[in-house]
Scaffold this active site. Structure first.
Site, mmCIF file in Angstrom:
data_model
loop_
_atom_site.group_PDB
_atom_site.id
_atom_site.type_symbol
_atom_site.label_atom_id
_atom_site.label_comp_id
_atom_site.label_asym_id
_atom_site.label_seq_id
_atom_site.Cartn_x
_atom_site.Cartn_y
_atom_site.Cartn_z
ATOM 1 N N ASP A 157 54.042 32.874 30.456
ATOM 2 C CA ASP A 157 53.507 34.233 30.401
ATOM 3 C C ASP A 157 52.539 34.417 29.228
ATOM 4 O OD1 ASP A 157 53.205 36.875 31.134
ATOM 5 O OD2 ASP A 157 55.043 37.548 30.162
ATOM 6 N N ASN A 186 48.898 34.706 29.581
ATOM 7 C CA ASN A 186 47.505 34.260 29.774
ATOM 8 C C ASN A 186 46.530 35.434 29.677
ATOM 9 O OD1 ASN A 186 48.544 31.768 30.316
ATOM 10 N ND2 ASN A 186 48.289 31.893 32.534
ATOM 11 N N ARG A 220 40.896 37.872 32.361
ATOM 12 C CA ARG A 220 42.231 37.313 32.594
ATOM 13 C C ARG A 220 42.137 35.913 33.202
ATOM 14 N NH1 ARG A 220 46.435 40.370 32.610
ATOM 15 N NH2 ARG A 220 47.380 39.144 34.268
ATOM 16 N N HIS A 273 44.016 32.204 32.409
ATOM 17 C CA HIS A 273 44.730 31.261 33.286
ATOM 18 C C HIS A 273 44.142 29.865 33.140
ATOM 19 C CE1 HIS A 273 46.930 34.535 34.883
ATOM 20 N NE2 HIS A 273 45.943 35.059 35.582
ATOM 21 N N SER A 297 54.439 34.161 41.483
ATOM 22 C CA SER A 297 55.659 34.773 42.011
ATOM 23 C C SER A 297 55.376 35.540 43.293
ATOM 24 C CB SER A 297 56.272 35.718 40.966
ATOM 25 O OG SER A 297 55.593 36.946 40.959
ATOM 26 N N THR A 298 56.451 35.839 44.026
ATOM 27 C CA THR A 298 56.295 36.627 45.255
ATOM 28 C C THR A 298 55.815 38.043 44.914
ATOM 29 O OG1 THR A 298 58.697 36.966 45.109
ATOM 30 C CG2 THR A 298 57.928 35.421 46.770
ATOM 31 N N GLU A 299 55.897 38.415 43.632
ATOM 32 C CA GLU A 299 55.430 39.740 43.207
ATOM 33 C C GLU A 299 53.973 39.692 42.725
ATOM 34 O OE1 GLU A 299 58.638 38.570 42.286
ATOM 35 O OE2 GLU A 299 59.353 39.770 43.979
ATOM 36 N N LEU A 331 60.195 12.263 35.490
ATOM 37 C CA LEU A 331 60.432 13.708 35.347
ATOM 38 C C LEU A 331 60.107 14.380 36.670
ATOM 39 C CD1 LEU A 331 60.150 16.224 32.809
ATOM 40 C CD2 LEU A 331 58.098 16.363 34.135
ATOM 41 N N ARG A 355 62.288 39.023 29.358
ATOM 42 C CA ARG A 355 62.761 39.299 30.723
ATOM 43 C C ARG A 355 62.895 37.993 31.491
ATOM 44 N NH1 ARG A 355 58.699 43.158 30.266
ATOM 45 N NH2 ARG A 355 57.164 41.752 31.154
ATOM 46 N N SER A 380 62.496 38.187 34.972
ATOM 47 C CA SER A 380 61.482 38.411 36.009
ATOM 48 C C SER A 380 61.726 37.651 37.315
ATOM 49 C CB SER A 380 60.082 38.086 35.471
ATOM 50 O OG SER A 380 59.744 38.984 34.446
HETATM 51 C C1 FPP Z 1 51.340 34.762 33.516
HETATM 52 O O1 FPP Z 1 50.420 35.311 32.594
HETATM 53 C C2 FPP Z 1 50.783 33.644 34.221
HETATM 54 C C3 FPP Z 1 50.624 33.544 35.567
HETATM 55 C C4 FPP Z 1 51.002 34.593 36.535
HETATM 56 C C5 FPP Z 1 50.032 32.344 36.160
HETATM 57 C C6 FPP Z 1 50.558 31.050 35.640
HETATM 58 C C7 FPP Z 1 49.466 30.070 35.630
HETATM 59 C C8 FPP Z 1 49.178 29.260 34.601
HETATM 60 C C9 FPP Z 1 49.981 29.186 33.364
HETATM 61 C C10 FPP Z 1 48.022 28.372 34.647
HETATM 62 C C11 FPP Z 1 48.474 26.946 34.760
HETATM 63 C C12 FPP Z 1 48.048 26.443 36.017
HETATM 64 C C13 FPP Z 1 48.789 26.285 37.127
HETATM 65 C C14 FPP Z 1 48.091 26.057 38.401
HETATM 66 C C15 FPP Z 1 50.251 26.324 37.144
HETATM 67 P P1 FPP Z 1 49.981 36.808 32.804
HETATM 68 O O2 FPP Z 1 48.764 36.818 33.640
HETATM 69 O O3 FPP Z 1 51.129 37.590 33.347
HETATM 70 O O4 FPP Z 1 49.666 37.259 31.329
HETATM 71 P P2 FPP Z 1 49.850 38.721 30.710
HETATM 72 O O5 FPP Z 1 51.333 39.022 30.773
HETATM 73 O O6 FPP Z 1 49.361 38.555 29.310
HETATM 74 O O7 FPP Z 1 49.006 39.657 31.520
#
Ligand code: FPP
Length: 259
Positions: free
Chosen positions: A29, A31, A42, A46, A74-76, A140, A203, A205
């Site tokens: 979480d 990104n 955003r 990622h 996630s599904t959400e 792994l 959380r 989540s």
């Molecule tokens: C949560 O950050 C991250 C995601 C929903 C996507 C997870 C993806 C990556 C970590 C990129 C790695 C690549 C792959 C393909 C697994 P957020 O967008 O909820 O961040 P925020 O809470 O700061 O808005």
């Protein structure tokens, strides 16, 4: 391509841990916040998360972790803007395509866990290709949770059981915790030992609810793109200090017997 395991050979070594978790689960979480702090979109956040994931996989191998399960979508997450959803779908596909040889070279077995409905067919194809390529690897198991939600996973299992019961293939009353666990999509993965969430949010989540019943939780303040193997190792070090009791009790030698 940069070889992340090579980096460690140049001097970054894991400390000696008293206990190494077998199964580590991570909610990657932060990104979006990482990007916004830098005036970036955003999506840029990622993109920066990819290197963090690869470094953590390398660090998990070095530490001796054998199961790493990450929440990629996630599904959400379908509730996000169409642009972000589109990006995340394409990105999952691209990352798998670009990294599967690297992961295969490290001996990583890639697995996809999640639901088919709504998920882009091209993403499923890429996940299945990575699974087929890495199927025999043993170093792994990296489980990518894509279009995953724990409650719906449990409900899917319950529906499957109801169907089997209706067909008289299982007897009502015969389900045990063990047999139920086997109906979940993560099977044959074991319970989660260490559950990590980055970015300071505290959380779960809807991630691996059943599987994390006795997991040790570690919440890191670090935003995911800044997370790396050292943060993973710090979380493992924290895990090592925890006393896991699984609902039992530990006798203190000084405790007086209860009369
Ligand atoms: C949560 O950050 C991250 C995601 C929903 C996507 C997870 C993806 C990556 C970590 C990129 C790695 C690549 C792959 C393909 C697994 P957020 O967008 O909820 O961040 P925020 O809470 O700061 O808005």
């Amino acid at each position: 391509m940069m070889d992340y395991l090579e980096v460690s050979k140049k001097g970054v070594k894991p400390p000696k841990f008293e206990k190494v978790p077998k199964h580590v689960a991570i909610v990657m979480d932060g990104n979006g916040r990482w990007a916004n702090k830098r005036g970036l979109t955003r999506i840029e956040g990622h993109k920066a998360g990819e290197a963090a994931l690869l470094d953590v996989v390398a660090g998990a191998i070095e530490a001796g972790v054998s199961e790493l399960t990450v929440f990629a979508f996630s599904t959400e997450n379908w509730k996000r803007s169409p642009e972000e959803v589109r990006f995340l779908m394409g990105f999952n596909k691209d990352v798998l395509r670009a990294r599967r040889d690297q992961l295969n070279h490290w001996g990583v077995k890639v697995r996809w866990v999640g639901r088919r409905p709504k998920l882009w067919a091209s993403v499923i194809d890429e996940l299945e290709a990575a699974q087929a390529l890495t199927n025999r690897n043993k170093v792994l198991t990296l489980t990518m949770c894509v279009n995953y939600g724990s409650r719906i996973e449990i409900v899917d299992a319950v529906n499957e059981i109801a169907l089997l019961a209706a067909k008289k293939k299982i007897k009502p009353g015969s389900i045990t915790e063990k047999s139920f666990g086997k109906m979940l999509s993560t099977n044959p993965l074991g319970d989660v030992d260490l559950f990590i969430r980055s970015s300071g949010e505290k959380r779960i989540s809807n991630f691996l609810l059943w599987q994390s019943a006795y997991a040790e939780l570690v919440f890191s303040e670090v935003l995911w793109p800044d997370f790396d193997r050292k943060q993973l190792w710090a979380s493992i070090a924290e895990y090592s200090t925890r006393q896991r009791r699984f609902g039992g009790a530990i006798d203190s030698p000084k405790a007086k017997p209860v009369k």
